[in-house]
Design a protein around this motif. Structure first.
Motif, mmCIF file in Angstrom:
data_model
loop_
_atom_site.group_PDB
_atom_site.id
_atom_site.type_symbol
_atom_site.label_atom_id
_atom_site.label_comp_id
_atom_site.label_asym_id
_atom_site.label_seq_id
_atom_site.Cartn_x
_atom_site.Cartn_y
_atom_site.Cartn_z
ATOM 1 N N GLU A 128 -1.697 -9.349 -2.393
ATOM 2 C CA GLU A 128 -1.357 -10.651 -1.806
ATOM 3 C C GLU A 128 -0.988 -11.652 -2.897
ATOM 4 O O GLU A 128 -0.032 -12.425 -2.750
ATOM 5 C CB GLU A 128 -2.548 -11.207 -1.023
ATOM 6 C CG GLU A 128 -2.761 -10.621 0.336
ATOM 7 C CD GLU A 128 -3.807 -11.397 1.102
ATOM 8 O OE1 GLU A 128 -3.836 -11.268 2.325
ATOM 9 O OE2 GLU A 128 -4.602 -12.143 0.486
ATOM 10 N N SER A 129 -1.747 -11.639 -3.971
ATOM 11 C CA SER A 129 -1.541 -12.609 -5.048
ATOM 12 C C SER A 129 -0.216 -12.396 -5.752
ATOM 13 O O SER A 129 0.482 -13.363 -6.089
ATOM 14 C CB SER A 129 -2.699 -12.525 -6.055
ATOM 15 O OG SER A 129 -3.929 -12.840 -5.430
ATOM 16 N N VAL A 130 0.158 -11.143 -5.976
ATOM 17 C CA VAL A 130 1.445 -10.860 -6.603
ATOM 18 C C VAL A 130 2.589 -11.320 -5.702
ATOM 19 O O VAL A 130 3.572 -11.907 -6.162
ATOM 20 C CB VAL A 130 1.569 -9.354 -6.930
ATOM 21 C CG1 VAL A 130 3.011 -8.986 -7.273
ATOM 22 C CG2 VAL A 130 0.647 -8.999 -8.088
ATOM 23 N N ALA A 149 -4.159 -10.707 -11.333
ATOM 24 C CA ALA A 149 -3.206 -11.224 -10.348
ATOM 25 C C ALA A 149 -3.578 -12.617 -9.858
ATOM 26 O O ALA A 149 -2.700 -13.482 -9.711
ATOM 27 C CB ALA A 149 -3.113 -10.262 -9.170
ATOM 28 N N THR A 150 -4.861 -12.857 -9.601
ATOM 29 C CA THR A 150 -5.242 -14.179 -9.107
ATOM 30 C C THR A 150 -5.085 -15.246 -10.187
ATOM 31 O O THR A 150 -4.727 -16.385 -9.891
ATOM 32 C CB THR A 150 -6.688 -14.175 -8.576
ATOM 33 O OG1 THR A 150 -7.581 -13.669 -9.587
ATOM 34 C CG2 THR A 150 -6.810 -13.327 -7.324
ATOM 35 N N ALA A 151 -5.348 -14.882 -11.452
ATOM 36 C CA ALA A 151 -5.137 -15.838 -12.548
ATOM 37 C C ALA A 151 -3.658 -16.173 -12.695
ATOM 38 O O ALA A 151 -3.277 -17.341 -12.865
ATOM 39 C CB ALA A 151 -5.685 -15.265 -13.850
ATOM 40 N N ALA A 152 -2.805 -15.141 -12.621
ATOM 41 C CA ALA A 152 -1.360 -15.373 -12.703
ATOM 42 C C ALA A 152 -0.887 -16.200 -11.513
ATOM 43 O O ALA A 152 -0.058 -17.116 -11.669
ATOM 44 C CB ALA A 152 -0.620 -14.039 -12.741
ATOM 45 N N LEU A 212 0.738 -5.926 2.170
ATOM 46 C CA LEU A 212 -0.021 -7.093 1.700
ATOM 47 C C LEU A 212 0.811 -7.954 0.748
ATOM 48 O O LEU A 212 0.735 -9.180 0.777
ATOM 49 C CB LEU A 212 -1.296 -6.622 1.004
ATOM 50 C CG LEU A 212 -2.401 -6.128 1.950
ATOM 51 C CD1 LEU A 212 -3.353 -5.201 1.223
ATOM 52 C CD2 LEU A 212 -3.155 -7.317 2.549
ATOM 53 N N GLU A 213 1.613 -7.304 -0.085
ATOM 54 C CA GLU A 213 2.472 -8.040 -0.999
ATOM 55 C C GLU A 213 3.475 -8.891 -0.219
ATOM 56 O O GLU A 213 3.714 -10.058 -0.552
ATOM 57 C CB GLU A 213 3.202 -7.058 -1.913
ATOM 58 C CG GLU A 213 3.786 -7.687 -3.169
ATOM 59 C CD GLU A 213 4.406 -6.657 -4.095
ATOM 60 O OE1 GLU A 213 5.147 -7.086 -4.991
ATOM 61 O OE2 GLU A 213 4.163 -5.450 -3.921
ATOM 62 N N ALA A 263 0.898 -9.051 -13.935
ATOM 63 C CA ALA A 263 0.060 -8.876 -12.747
ATOM 64 C C ALA A 263 0.595 -7.763 -11.861
ATOM 65 O O ALA A 263 -0.180 -6.959 -11.315
ATOM 66 C CB ALA A 263 -0.005 -10.185 -11.958
ATOM 67 N N ARG A 264 1.904 -7.667 -11.725
ATOM 68 C CA ARG A 264 2.501 -6.628 -10.898
ATOM 69 C C ARG A 264 2.207 -5.234 -11.469
ATOM 70 O O ARG A 264 1.911 -4.286 -10.737
ATOM 71 C CB ARG A 264 4.011 -6.843 -10.782
ATOM 72 C CG ARG A 264 4.639 -6.052 -9.619
ATOM 73 C CD ARG A 264 6.161 -6.056 -9.709
ATOM 74 N NE ARG A 264 6.728 -7.365 -9.777
ATOM 75 C CZ ARG A 264 6.978 -8.134 -8.727
ATOM 76 N NH1 ARG A 264 6.670 -7.711 -7.519
ATOM 77 N NH2 ARG A 264 7.520 -9.331 -8.881
ATOM 78 N N SER A 265 2.288 -5.109 -12.794
ATOM 79 C CA SER A 265 2.001 -3.820 -13.430
ATOM 80 C C SER A 265 0.558 -3.401 -13.177
ATOM 81 O O SER A 265 0.277 -2.236 -12.863
ATOM 82 C CB SER A 265 2.268 -3.906 -14.936
ATOM 83 O OG SER A 265 3.633 -4.156 -15.198
#
Length: 385
Positions: free
Chosen positions: A241-243, A329-332, A76-77, A287-289
């Motif tokens: 996905e977001s990251v 993640a989505t905010a970032a 997904l990433e 976000a990744r963490s």
């Protein structure tokens, strides 16, 4: 907790990245998102055949590859990095997880092999007008004198809802939460494509009027718990996905800052640009963490099953980390997409540049489970705040 990816997982990432770079470059994304299905079906089938993409997280006994949820997160990433338009999230994550957790071996044996091959596309219909909570499902299911099930009501914002071959529907049967399978051509089912901001991901409205359906699993607390687990896994998937998308935004911005010259200097040499890129990097890594912690919790919880000791590894953490990872993640992602547009100057605002596609994905992904304030209230409740 092991935060290192294994050599095999790194090889999976590398193989998927190579395949997606070829199959989902900018022209391919733009061509796919204006097709009838919103993606190139031939490319999807080829990727499934060559990489086993659709079956990564599906058990081997049902035709899948049988990897853990960590490998699904890696995929997904990588898909988020190139904005690959496909039925993967709805079919291989949401619908497949709902079937696996239903405990209905007959339904799994019938539907999962096609999903794993990529020849059958499926989706999960949870959200209803005014609610996206599993506990508030109100679509009505009844049973006829002949023992057949019928559905009446509305589902909305269903990912690939107007396109999928199979729809799994959460409904109320005698007051209990139940899961049903409905064929795309079932009588009484009306599917409407909704106008969406993100053209790389379609959403639909489903109207059921005395629609025949097949019961999957057993109605009651077990099904409610299974659907809640599917929601948590979907939140981790959206975070992944977001990251990936946010990472691509940072890469595009850094690359551009090295080649764009203003006042006789590369703009990346200006302190103001450096600071903003550094801030982007910090948000991405935060976000990744959160994502990798949630992915670990999901993998541990999946290995333990649904009925586990809350103190078991990952069992309690997933409920909290899934929405936390998604909102972080989505905010970032949205912040990085906005910065990408700004730091590209005039070209960043044009249709020809890909920055707006990433911003649209970031914006819609953040709202798939409702407004951010509602998501944060849920996180606070789970954390006991």
């Amino acid at each position: 907790m092991d935060v290192e990816f294994s050599e095999e997982q790194q090889e999976i990432r590398s193989a998927l990245r190579d395949a997606l770079d070829k199959a989902s470059d900018s022209p391919a994304v733009r061509a796919g998102m204006v097709t009838e299905h919103g993606y190139d079906a031939a490319v999807w089938r080829r990727l499934c055949e060559q990489t086993g993409l659709a079956g990564l997280g599906i058990p081997e006994e049902y035709g899948g590859v049988g990897f853990s949820f960590t490998e699904v997160v890696i995929a997904l990433e990588e898909m988020g990095r190139v904005l690959y338009p496909s039925p993967f999230l709805a079919s291989a994550v949401m619908a497949a997880s709902a079937l696996v957790h239903s405990g209905d071996e007959a339904a799994c044996a019938e539907y999962l092999p096609g999903i794993a091959e990529g020849t059958t596309t499926a989706t999960l219909a949870l959200a209803e007008p005014g609610s996206r909570d599993v506990a508030e499902v109100s679509l009505s299911a009844t049973v006829t004198s002949a023992g057949e099930y019928r559905l009446d009501g509305v589902k909305t914002h269903v990912i690939d809802g107007a396109l999928a071959d199979l729809v799994l529907v959460a409904a109320r049967l005698d007051g209990e939460v139940a899961l049903f399978a409905v064929a795309a051509d079932a009588a009484g089912l009306t599917r409407t494509q909704l106008p969406v901001l993100d053209q790389t991901r379609r959403q639909g409205r489903l109207d059921f009027a005395d629609t025949p359906a097949r019961l999957v699993g057993t109605p009651g607390a077990a099904t409610a718990a299974a659907l809640e687990r599917v929601r948590q896994l979907t939140e981790v998937a959206i975070a992944a996905e977001s990251v990936g998308g946010a990472n691509r935004c940072l890469d595009m911005t850094v690359e551009y800052s090295k080649i764009r010259v203003q006042f006789g200097r590369q703009i990346g040499s200006f302190q103001g640009i450096k600071h903003r890129c550094a801030d982007m990097y910090v948000q991405l890594e935060t976000a990744r963490s959160a994502l990798y912690y949630a992915a670990w919790a999901a993998t541990e919880a999946e290995a333990a099953g649904l009925d586990v000791d809350p103190a078991a590894p990952g069992a309690g953490e997933l409920a909290l980390m899934a929405p936390l990872a998604m909102t972080t993640a989505t905010a970032a992602y949205r912040h990085l997409a906005e910065e990408t547009i700004q730091l590209h100057g005039g070209v960043g605002f044009t249709w020809e540049h890909d920055a707006h596609l990433y911003l649209k994905r970031a914006t819609t992904s953040a709202l798939l489970f409702g407004q951010r304030t509602l998501q944060r209230e849920r996180i606070a409740a789970l954390a006991g705040i």
